[in-house]
Design a protein around this motif. Sequence first.
Motif, mmCIF file in Angstrom:
data_model
loop_
_atom_site.group_PDB
_atom_site.id
_atom_site.type_symbol
_atom_site.label_atom_id
_atom_site.label_comp_id
_atom_site.label_asym_id
_atom_site.label_seq_id
_atom_site.Cartn_x
_atom_site.Cartn_y
_atom_site.Cartn_z
ATOM 1 N N THR A 1 47.291 27.934 13.467
ATOM 2 C CA THR A 1 47.977 27.289 14.581
ATOM 3 C C THR A 1 47.015 26.461 15.430
ATOM 4 N N THR A 2 47.357 25.198 15.632
ATOM 5 C CA THR A 2 46.576 24.326 16.513
ATOM 6 C C THR A 2 47.301 24.173 17.840
ATOM 7 N N VAL A 3 46.595 24.446 18.927
ATOM 8 C CA VAL A 3 47.131 24.270 20.270
ATOM 9 C C VAL A 3 46.508 23.014 20.872
ATOM 10 N N SER A 4 47.360 22.112 21.346
ATOM 11 C CA SER A 4 46.921 20.872 21.966
ATOM 12 C C SER A 4 46.663 21.116 23.446
ATOM 13 N N VAL A 5 45.474 20.764 23.928
ATOM 14 C CA VAL A 5 45.068 21.081 25.301
ATOM 15 C C VAL A 5 44.661 19.803 26.036
ATOM 16 N N ASP A 6 45.280 19.577 27.190
ATOM 17 C CA ASP A 6 44.893 18.474 28.068
ATOM 18 C C ASP A 6 43.623 18.905 28.799
ATOM 19 N N ALA A 7 42.481 18.433 28.335
ATOM 20 C CA ALA A 7 41.197 18.913 28.858
ATOM 21 C C ALA A 7 40.840 18.316 30.207
ATOM 22 N N MET A 8 41.526 17.263 30.633
ATOM 23 C CA MET A 8 41.141 16.578 31.871
ATOM 24 C C MET A 8 42.056 16.921 33.039
ATOM 25 N N GLY A 9 43.173 17.608 32.767
ATOM 26 C CA GLY A 9 44.093 17.946 33.844
ATOM 27 C C GLY A 9 43.620 19.154 34.633
ATOM 28 N N GLY A 10 44.130 19.306 35.848
ATOM 29 C CA GLY A 10 43.802 20.469 36.660
ATOM 30 C C GLY A 10 42.696 20.208 37.658
ATOM 31 N N ASP A 11 42.494 21.185 38.548
ATOM 32 C CA ASP A 11 41.538 21.048 39.632
ATOM 33 C C ASP A 11 40.106 21.372 39.217
ATOM 34 N N ALA A 12 39.947 22.256 38.224
ATOM 35 C CA ALA A 12 38.617 22.772 37.891
ATOM 36 C C ALA A 12 37.838 21.870 36.941
ATOM 37 N N GLY A 13 38.508 20.924 36.287
ATOM 38 C CA GLY A 13 37.814 19.989 35.425
ATOM 39 C C GLY A 13 37.656 20.460 33.991
ATOM 40 N N PRO A 14 37.157 19.596 33.117
ATOM 41 C CA PRO A 14 37.083 19.880 31.679
ATOM 42 C C PRO A 14 36.165 21.046 31.329
ATOM 43 N N ALA B 1 43.188 27.092 16.497
ATOM 44 C CA ALA B 1 42.368 25.876 16.506
ATOM 45 C C ALA B 1 42.808 25.049 17.711
ATOM 46 N N PHE B 2 41.981 24.118 18.128
ATOM 47 C CA PHE B 2 42.247 23.372 19.359
ATOM 48 C C PHE B 2 42.154 21.869 19.125
ATOM 49 N N ALA B 3 43.095 21.144 19.729
ATOM 50 C CA ALA B 3 42.986 19.689 19.844
ATOM 51 C C ALA B 3 42.764 19.397 21.316
ATOM 52 N N LEU B 4 41.557 18.992 21.675
ATOM 53 C CA LEU B 4 41.207 18.721 23.071
ATOM 54 C C LEU B 4 41.348 17.233 23.359
ATOM 55 N N HIS B 5 42.100 16.915 24.415
ATOM 56 C CA HIS B 5 42.399 15.523 24.733
ATOM 57 C C HIS B 5 41.689 15.116 26.022
ATOM 58 N N GLY B 6 40.899 14.025 25.949
ATOM 59 C CA GLY B 6 40.181 13.542 27.115
ATOM 60 C C GLY B 6 39.022 12.657 26.708
ATOM 61 N N ASP B 7 38.122 12.464 27.622
ATOM 62 C CA ASP B 7 36.959 11.607 27.399
ATOM 63 C C ASP B 7 35.987 12.312 26.450
ATOM 64 N N PRO C 1 29.021 27.895 20.082
ATOM 65 C CA PRO C 1 29.117 28.025 18.626
ATOM 66 C C PRO C 1 30.471 28.545 18.145
ATOM 67 N N VAL C 2 31.145 29.369 18.972
ATOM 68 C CA VAL C 2 32.425 29.940 18.551
ATOM 69 C C VAL C 2 33.488 28.848 18.336
ATOM 70 N N LEU C 3 33.284 27.667 18.960
ATOM 71 C CA LEU C 3 34.235 26.570 18.793
ATOM 72 C C LEU C 3 33.931 25.705 17.570
ATOM 73 N N GLY C 4 32.817 25.967 16.914
ATOM 74 C CA GLY C 4 32.445 25.171 15.752
ATOM 75 C C GLY C 4 33.493 25.230 14.662
ATOM 76 N N GLY C 5 33.947 24.070 14.232
ATOM 77 C CA GLY C 5 34.945 23.993 13.180
ATOM 78 C C GLY C 5 36.358 24.269 13.633
ATOM 79 N N ARG C 6 36.550 24.481 14.945
ATOM 80 C CA ARG C 6 37.884 24.828 15.428
ATOM 81 C C ARG C 6 38.403 23.852 16.470
ATOM 82 N N VAL C 7 37.655 22.793 16.716
ATOM 83 C CA VAL C 7 38.038 21.840 17.759
ATOM 84 C C VAL C 7 38.089 20.429 17.195
ATOM 85 N N ARG C 8 39.178 19.737 17.509
ATOM 86 C CA ARG C 8 39.298 18.306 17.221
ATOM 87 C C ARG C 8 39.441 17.603 18.562
ATOM 88 N N ILE C 9 38.542 16.661 18.844
ATOM 89 C CA ILE C 9 38.591 15.953 20.119
ATOM 90 C C ILE C 9 39.348 14.639 19.940
#
Length: 372
Positions: A15-28, A46-52, A64-72
């Motif tokens: 399962t891939t979860v799409s995450v808006d990495a730039m939204g919110g008060d605390a930042g990416p 797995a994660f799809a991170l959206h942002g800069d 390292p735990v995110l290695g191979g599990r993140v698509r930017i």
Amino acid sequence: MTSPPVGADTSDLQTTVSVDAMGGDAGPSEVVSGCVLSAEKNPQIAFALHGDKTVLEPLVARHPVLGGRVRIVHADDVVTMKEKPSHVMRRGKGTSMWSCIDSVRDGSAAAAVSCGNTGALMAVSMLRLRKLPGVDRPAIACMWPKRGSDGYNIMLDVGADVRAEASNLLQFAMLGVAYYRNGFNVARPRVGLLNVGTEEHKGRTEIREAHELIGSLAELGRYDFVGFVEGSDIPSSVVDVIVTDGFTGNVALKTAEGTARLIRDALRAELGASWLTKLAALPVLPSLRRLQRRTDPRRVNGGVFLGLNGTVVKSHGAADATGISAAIKLAFQLAQSGFQDRMSERLEQVELAVAEHRAGQNGNDSKTREEK
């Protein structure tokens, strides 16, 4: 533009979860930290991170735990908390929020999570994902700790729309029942309609009409209707799904969050007031920690947008890594439950039943006028 994955291939993850990495008060940085917590707990995400990507790639590389599990997925712009939904609908195509929702629309992600502007997120979600057939207004559902157990009640709407007619409240009940049945494995959830009292004559006209509609369609919806409930019943064990309009629900939610923080801070201050109180607190520390964990709003962070052709979870704007991880967990669980398709079929049946109910009412009214 989509950057190459960080690390190895993610195709073997379920399962891939799409995450808006730039939204919110605390930042990416805090969003990425939330992903780290989720990745450590669940190897199936797995994660799809959206942002800069110039900001996100170094943050992801530190873990390292995110290695191979993140698509930017690169997005130049950000939806601010002050932007109007109408403006975002017209000019938000290049934002991380828009890109995050589009990943669900195109099927590259199973669910979306954002800490950003609630109104804008709902507007973009409705524009890109569209509403389920039969849904007039989507609703935001949140979890609420249930008294006397480790379980939760859910309440909706908590902010998608400040107004609601009787037919909207009925749809909220059906959406909430489908969510609760699949999320908590309860065959016949108990539904209550939030009001200023439990007597049937109380409340606004649309509330009383909703009471009749929700009660009359209980068998079709496969739920038990407990009638009107009051604010004190929201965390009770007599109900599973609390139905209300977005204005009332949002006020109740924010009041509860503020009260929980007040009690937590007051208790910490009292227990740390002197060496004697600190010593007296030692025997009960395990119980206090369990209580803190159970009432911690961060651990039930995440309002689900119900009534859309896709799963979207709205995280609190000020959420920290723990809260963001909780929202990601919720999105993951909903994506795997498959309740979305069953909800659509049920709503179509309800729409027909409501039309028949109102046609029967109109027929009775006409007959009464003729008799007079």
